[in-house]
Design an enzyme around this catalytic site. Structure first.
Site, PDB file in Angstrom:
ATOM      1  N   GLY A  56       0.829  -1.205   0.000  1.00  0.00           N
ATOM      2  CA  GLY A  56       0.000   0.000   0.000  1.00  0.00           C
ATOM      3  C   GLY A  56       0.863   1.255   0.000  1.00  0.00           C
TER       4      GLY A  56
ATOM      5  N   ARG B  28      19.391  10.607  -4.402  1.00  0.00           N
ATOM      6  CA  ARG B  28      20.345  11.718  -4.289  1.00  0.00           C
ATOM      7  C   ARG B  28      21.498  11.398  -3.348  1.00  0.00           C
ATOM      8  NH1 ARG B  28      17.357  17.441  -5.554  1.00  0.00           N
ATOM      9  NH2 ARG B  28      16.444  16.694  -7.520  1.00  0.00           N
TER      10      ARG B  28
ATOM     11  N   ARG C  92       0.644  -5.472  -5.790  1.00  0.00           N
ATOM     12  CA  ARG C  92       0.732  -6.725  -5.042  1.00  0.00           C
ATOM     13  C   ARG C  92       1.307  -7.785  -5.980  1.00  0.00           C
ATOM     14  NH1 ARG C  92      -0.247  -4.885   0.139  1.00  0.00           N
ATOM     15  NH2 ARG C  92      -2.072  -3.514   0.125  1.00  0.00           N
TER      16      ARG C  92
ATOM     17  N   GLY D 197       5.656  -1.870   3.778  1.00  0.00           N
ATOM     18  CA  GLY D 197       5.234  -2.402   5.067  1.00  0.00           C
ATOM     19  C   GLY D 197       5.619  -3.851   5.266  1.00  0.00           C
ATOM     20  N   ASP D 198       4.802  -4.554   6.019  1.00  0.00           N
ATOM     21  CA  ASP D 198       5.124  -5.921   6.418  1.00  0.00           C
ATOM     22  C   ASP D 198       5.360  -6.847   5.224  1.00  0.00           C
ATOM     23  OD1 ASP D 198       5.057  -8.026   8.731  1.00  0.00           O
ATOM     24  OD2 ASP D 198       3.702  -8.836   7.217  1.00  0.00           O
TER      25      ASP D 198
ATOM     26  N   THR E 179       4.335   2.853   5.595  1.00  0.00           N
ATOM     27  CA  THR E 179       2.946   2.416   5.724  1.00  0.00           C
ATOM     28  C   THR E 179       2.216   3.369   6.654  1.00  0.00           C
ATOM     29  OG1 THR E 179       1.491   0.701   6.643  1.00  0.00           O
ATOM     30  CG2 THR E 179       3.722   0.782   7.502  1.00  0.00           C
ATOM     31  N   ILE E 180       0.967   3.682   6.338  1.00  0.00           N
ATOM     32  CA  ILE E 180       0.219   4.607   7.195  1.00  0.00           C
ATOM     33  C   ILE E 180      -0.191   3.958   8.508  1.00  0.00           C
ATOM     34  CG2 ILE E 180      -0.642   5.902   5.205  1.00  0.00           C
ATOM     35  CD1 ILE E 180      -3.407   4.594   5.757  1.00  0.00           C
ATOM     36  N   ASP E 181      -0.136   2.620   8.582  1.00  0.00           N
ATOM     37  CA  ASP E 181      -0.638   1.915   9.770  1.00  0.00           C
ATOM     38  C   ASP E 181       0.271   2.007  10.986  1.00  0.00           C
ATOM     39  OD1 ASP E 181      -2.919   1.138   8.453  1.00  0.00           O
ATOM     40  OD2 ASP E 181      -2.130  -0.813   7.857  1.00  0.00           O
TER      41      ASP E 181
ATOM     42  N   ASP F 291       2.649   0.089  11.867  1.00  0.00           N
ATOM     43  CA  ASP F 291       2.631  -1.240  12.483  1.00  0.00           C
ATOM     44  C   ASP F 291       3.910  -2.048  12.260  1.00  0.00           C
ATOM     45  OD1 ASP F 291       2.305  -1.595   9.769  1.00  0.00           O
ATOM     46  OD2 ASP F 291       0.717  -3.094   9.937  1.00  0.00           O
TER      47      ASP F 291
ATOM     48  N   MET G 290      -8.699   3.295   8.765  1.00  0.00           N
ATOM     49  CA  MET G 290      -7.904   2.138   8.392  1.00  0.00           C
ATOM     50  C   MET G 290      -7.172   1.569   9.605  1.00  0.00           C
ATOM     51  SD  MET G 290      -6.401   2.943   4.597  1.00  0.00           S
ATOM     52  CE  MET G 290      -7.460   2.682   3.167  1.00  0.00           C
TER      53      MET G 290
ATOM     54  N   ARG H 298      -6.296  -2.664   9.861  1.00  0.00           N
ATOM     55  CA  ARG H 298      -6.823  -4.031   9.920  1.00  0.00           C
ATOM     56  C   ARG H 298      -6.313  -4.772  11.139  1.00  0.00           C
ATOM     57  NH1 ARG H 298      -4.905  -5.699   5.385  1.00  0.00           N
ATOM     58  NH2 ARG H 298      -3.179  -6.887   6.219  1.00  0.00           N
TER      59      ARG H 298
ATOM     60  N   GLU I 241     -15.082  10.033  22.209  1.00  0.00           N
ATOM     61  CA  GLU I 241     -15.598   9.453  23.448  1.00  0.00           C
ATOM     62  C   GLU I 241     -15.283   7.962  23.553  1.00  0.00           C
ATOM     63  OE1 GLU I 241     -17.186  13.262  23.203  1.00  0.00           O
ATOM     64  OE2 GLU I 241     -17.249  11.707  21.656  1.00  0.00           O
TER      65      GLU I 241
ATOM     66  N   LYS J 288     -24.737  16.694  26.664  1.00  0.00           N
ATOM     67  CA  LYS J 288     -23.710  16.620  25.634  1.00  0.00           C
ATOM     68  C   LYS J 288     -24.381  16.537  24.270  1.00  0.00           C
ATOM     69  CE  LYS J 288     -19.453  14.013  24.723  1.00  0.00           C
ATOM     70  NZ  LYS J 288     -18.557  15.149  24.871  1.00  0.00           N
TER      71      LYS J 288
END
Length: 319
Positions: free
Chosen positions: A11, A25, A72, A102-103, A125-127, A129, A169, A171, A187, A213
């Site tokens: 990803g 560079r 992939r 990522g992984d 990776t944005i996760d 993880d 996101m 998983r 909350e 609230k």
């Protein structure tokens, strides 16, 4: 080492381009040639490889996504596919490879390492993880994208006296949900690493509603359940009016934040330094703002863990 390659896999994440730029560079600064592998491991197998010059990576540091593209590749999970990739690397005279991803990307780099080909893994990776680093490239940008959405959703939630479920996101890792939930004043935060008690959540929502609230924000990592599914559970337990926002792939896009650009630049350049030292089979990272590297095989035996104290704090502040 005089000729190296760089690829992005899995990803995409904001900051990958900054990492590629740094690799190219930094290598050219040290009189090395750099070849870009397009479309990840799929492109490696097919030989979609081109030489990169200084101008090849000009004007990309601020762009999201990846100029090398990503894909992939099930074939690369096989020894036959891996051998095809190594043959292409040899054909182009590439002596070392930087893999940004990522992984799954790390597993490909691990396979090449076990075949005796020097690889350096860069966490993209944005996760957030990947073990062995405090932060991964793209996490900060994704987090800020989510926070921007939460702030906007809060405005309409308040206007209509509603509970909003925001699905983000994650998983197998709840970092986006946890950090965005804490920063956005949610909350309730649901993450894969920690189970949840529906009765407790319902009691907290009812208590807030009874004291006047006007809204509630509930952050749900996709690995727990879908926002729509959780909305139904909330409706049954509280009878509150709910709405669902699924942020989806918007979290992967956008111009990388300054933090991600700097992180990607440091990690990409550090990966080249390790190859210059003749090292391979390493995964770079950052811990306490210091660049570090670990054995990539050892990294893949670790399990990502969530910051439990931060999760506890989010519950304390959401009373």
């Amino acid at each position: 080492m005089k000729r190296i390659g760089v690829l992005t896999s899995g990803g995409d994440s904001p900051g990958m381009n900054a990492a590629v730029r740094a690799v190219v560079r930094k290598a050219i600064f040290h009189d090395m040639e750099v070849y870009g592998v397009y479309n990840g491991y799929s492109g490696l197998i097919s030989g979609n490889i081109k030489k990169l010059e200084l101008g090849s990576v000009g004007d990309i540091i601020h762009r999201g996504g990846t100029m090398l593209y990503s894909a992939r590749c099930e074939e690369f999970k096989t020894k036959e596919g891996q051998q095809k990739g190594i043959e292409q690397l040899k054909k182009f005279g590439i002596e070392g490879l930087v893999v940004v991803g990522g992984d799954g990307s790390y597993r490909g780099a691990k396979a090449l390492t076990e075949h005796g080909f020097p690889c350096i893994g860069v966490p993209g990776t944005i996760d957030n993880d990947i073990p062995g680093t405090d932060y991964t490239i793209g996490f900060d940008t994704a987090l800020n994208t989510v926070i921007d959405a939460v702030d906007k959703i809060r405005d309409t939630a308040t206007s209509h006296d509603r509970a909003f479920i925001i699905e983000v996101m994650g998983r197998d890792a709840g970092d986006i949900a946890l950090w965005a939930g804490l920063a956005g004043g949610a909350e309730t935060i649901l993450i894969p690493e920690v189970g949840y008690d529906m009765d407790e959540i319902a009691a907290r929502l009812k208590s807030g509603h009874e004291r006047g609230k006007k809204h509630s924000i509930i952050m749900v990592a996709e690995g727990v359940c879908s926002g729509v599914e959780f909305s139904k559970q909330i409706k049954e337990a509280t009878d509150l009016d709910t709405r669902v926002s699924v942020l989806g792939h918007i979290q992967r896009g956008g111009s990388p934040t300054a933090a991600d650009r700097v992180l990607a630049s440091r990690l990409g350049a550090f990966a080249v330094e390790l190859l210059l030292q003749g090292k391979g089979g390493r995964a770079v990272g950052i811990e306490k703002n210091e660049l570090i590297d670990h054995d990539i095989i050892e990294i893949l035996t670790r399990k990502h863990s969530v910051n439990q104290s931060m999760y506890n704090l989010s519950k304390e502040l959401s009373i």
